[in-house]
Design a protein around this motif. Structure first.
Motif, PDB file in Angstrom:
ATOM      1  N   UNK A 229      -5.744   5.389   4.586  1.00 22.22           N
ATOM      2  CA  UNK A 229      -6.286   5.476   3.227  1.00 22.22           C
ATOM      3  C   UNK A 229      -5.957   4.188   2.468  1.00 22.22           C
ATOM      4  N   UNK A 230      -4.711   3.757   2.575  1.00 24.93           N
ATOM      5  CA  UNK A 230      -4.288   2.535   1.884  1.00 24.93           C
ATOM      6  C   UNK A 230      -5.099   1.333   2.350  1.00 24.93           C
ATOM      7  N   UNK A 231      -5.293   1.231   3.658  1.00 20.96           N
ATOM      8  CA  UNK A 231      -6.062   0.111   4.196  1.00 20.96           C
ATOM      9  C   UNK A 231      -7.504   0.148   3.696  1.00 20.96           C
ATOM     10  N   UNK A 232      -8.108   1.331   3.687  1.00 22.39           N
ATOM     11  CA  UNK A 232      -9.507   1.434   3.230  1.00 22.39           C
ATOM     12  C   UNK A 232      -9.636   1.104   1.748  1.00 22.39           C
ATOM     13  N   UNK A 233      -8.564   1.332   0.990  1.00 21.82           N
ATOM     14  CA  UNK A 233      -8.574   1.018  -0.444  1.00 21.82           C
ATOM     15  C   UNK A 233      -8.046  -0.383  -0.744  1.00 21.82           C
ATOM     16  N   UNK A 234      -7.603  -1.110   0.292  1.00 20.91           N
ATOM     17  CA  UNK A 234      -7.063  -2.449   0.094  1.00 20.91           C
ATOM     18  C   UNK A 234      -5.693  -2.457  -0.569  1.00 20.91           C
ATOM     19  N   UNK A 235      -4.907  -1.411  -0.344  1.00 20.43           N
ATOM     20  CA  UNK A 235      -3.587  -1.285  -0.960  1.00 20.43           C
ATOM     21  C   UNK A 235      -2.498  -1.497   0.080  1.00 20.43           C
ATOM     22  N   UNK A 236      -1.676  -2.527  -0.077  1.00 21.49           N
ATOM     23  CA  UNK A 236      -0.579  -2.729   0.876  1.00 21.49           C
ATOM     24  C   UNK A 236       0.486  -1.644   0.701  1.00 21.49           C
TER      25      UNK A 236
ATOM     26  N   UNK B 203       7.822  -5.929   3.893  1.00 21.91           N
ATOM     27  CA  UNK B 203       6.437  -6.409   3.968  1.00 21.91           C
ATOM     28  C   UNK B 203       5.473  -5.228   4.171  1.00 21.91           C
ATOM     29  N   UNK B 204       4.218  -5.470   3.897  1.00 24.59           N
ATOM     30  CA  UNK B 204       3.183  -4.450   4.097  1.00 24.59           C
ATOM     31  C   UNK B 204       3.064  -4.090   5.580  1.00 24.59           C
ATOM     32  N   UNK B 205       2.917  -2.813   5.851  1.00 20.01           N
ATOM     33  CA  UNK B 205       2.766  -2.314   7.220  1.00 20.01           C
ATOM     34  C   UNK B 205       1.328  -2.551   7.666  1.00 20.01           C
ATOM     35  N   UNK B 206       1.169  -3.143   8.849  1.00 15.39           N
ATOM     36  CA  UNK B 206      -0.166  -3.390   9.390  1.00 15.39           C
ATOM     37  C   UNK B 206      -0.414  -2.589  10.666  1.00 15.39           C
TER      38      UNK B 206
ATOM     39  N   UNK C  47      -3.312   9.056  -5.499  1.00 15.63           N
ATOM     40  CA  UNK C  47      -2.641   9.057  -6.801  1.00 15.63           C
ATOM     41  C   UNK C  47      -1.241   8.463  -6.719  1.00 15.63           C
ATOM     42  N   UNK C  48      -0.667   8.403  -5.531  1.00 18.18           N
ATOM     43  CA  UNK C  48       0.647   7.786  -5.356  1.00 18.18           C
ATOM     44  C   UNK C  48       0.543   6.341  -4.878  1.00 18.18           C
ATOM     45  N   UNK C  49      -0.504   6.016  -4.152  1.00 15.76           N
ATOM     46  CA  UNK C  49      -0.642   4.667  -3.598  1.00 15.76           C
ATOM     47  C   UNK C  49      -0.796   3.586  -4.668  1.00 15.76           C
ATOM     48  N   UNK C  50      -1.268   3.956  -5.842  1.00 18.76           N
ATOM     49  CA  UNK C  50      -1.424   2.949  -6.897  1.00 18.76           C
ATOM     50  C   UNK C  50      -0.088   2.605  -7.564  1.00 18.76           C
ATOM     51  N   UNK C  51       0.965   3.375  -7.264  1.00 20.23           N
ATOM     52  CA  UNK C  51       2.286   3.121  -7.839  1.00 20.23           C
ATOM     53  C   UNK C  51       3.046   2.103  -6.987  1.00 20.23           C
ATOM     54  N   UNK C  52       3.890   1.319  -7.626  1.00 20.57           N
ATOM     55  CA  UNK C  52       4.728   0.388  -6.876  1.00 20.57           C
ATOM     56  C   UNK C  52       5.827   1.156  -6.153  1.00 20.57           C
ATOM     57  N   UNK C  53       6.468   0.481  -5.206  1.00 14.24           N
ATOM     58  CA  UNK C  53       7.581   1.108  -4.476  1.00 14.24           C
ATOM     59  C   UNK C  53       8.653   1.579  -5.456  1.00 14.24           C
TER      60      UNK C  53
END
Length: 162
Positions: free
Chosen positions: A15-22, A74-77, A111-117
């Motif tokens: 989901x994160x990858x499809x939305x461009x969210x690291x 780092x972002x998980x790939x 709704x959680x992916x838009x939040x920072x760590x």
């Protein structure tokens, strides 16, 4: 029905990858935790059966931490894998759920992916929440202790994180 936590991790990463969210390991653990909390509170059934541990920066699934620790902050790939017992081959974990359930989890995930760590850490550290009750039990630090479904249900019966 509980799902392998590594499969949920891969769903979140997809989901994160499809939305461009690291997504970092720290964020991934928190997003999965909140998906688990929401599922548990809505259906009274756990999303995953893996032990949830109270670490310094919030709830952690040891399997997820271990799978992705080489990424550091780092972002998980990559994706979480397992060894197929029949073939002995390494395979990517997949969620085997009906499409409507995958879509529902994906929407919750967003709704959680838009939040920072650190926003996710703060959300998981809410005073009186499950992590707080376990990590700071009786005012003493208890890193690595288990955050059980019973503690989650008790803590979020009156949710303060929504």
């Amino acid at each position: 029905m509980t799902i392998d936590v590594r499969s949920i991790a891969n769903l979140v990463l997809d989901v994160a990858e499809s939305d461009g969210t690291p997504v970092t390991n720290l964020s991934l653990n928190k997003v999965i935790y909140f998906l688990h909390v929401e599922t548990l509170m809505e259906s009274n059934l756990p999303l995953v059966s893996s032990k949830i541990e109270a670490w310094k920066y919030g709830p952690v699934f040891r399997e997820i931490y271990s799978q992705f620790k080489n990424y550091g902050d780092r972002a998980i790939t990559g994706r979480a894998t397992f060894i197929n017992r029949n073939s002995g081959e390494v395979e990517v974990c997949r969620v085997d759920l009906p499409e409507h359930m995958v879509n529902a989890l994906s929407e919750k995930c967003r709704k959680y992916l838009h939040l920072t760590a650190y926003q996710l850490v703060n959300l998981s550290h809410v005073s009186g929440g499950a992590w707080d009750k376990v990590f700071n039990h009786d005012g003493k630090s208890n890193p690595g202790m288990s955050i059980t479904n019973e503690i989650i249900k008790d803590s979020f019966a009156h949710p303060t994180f929504n």
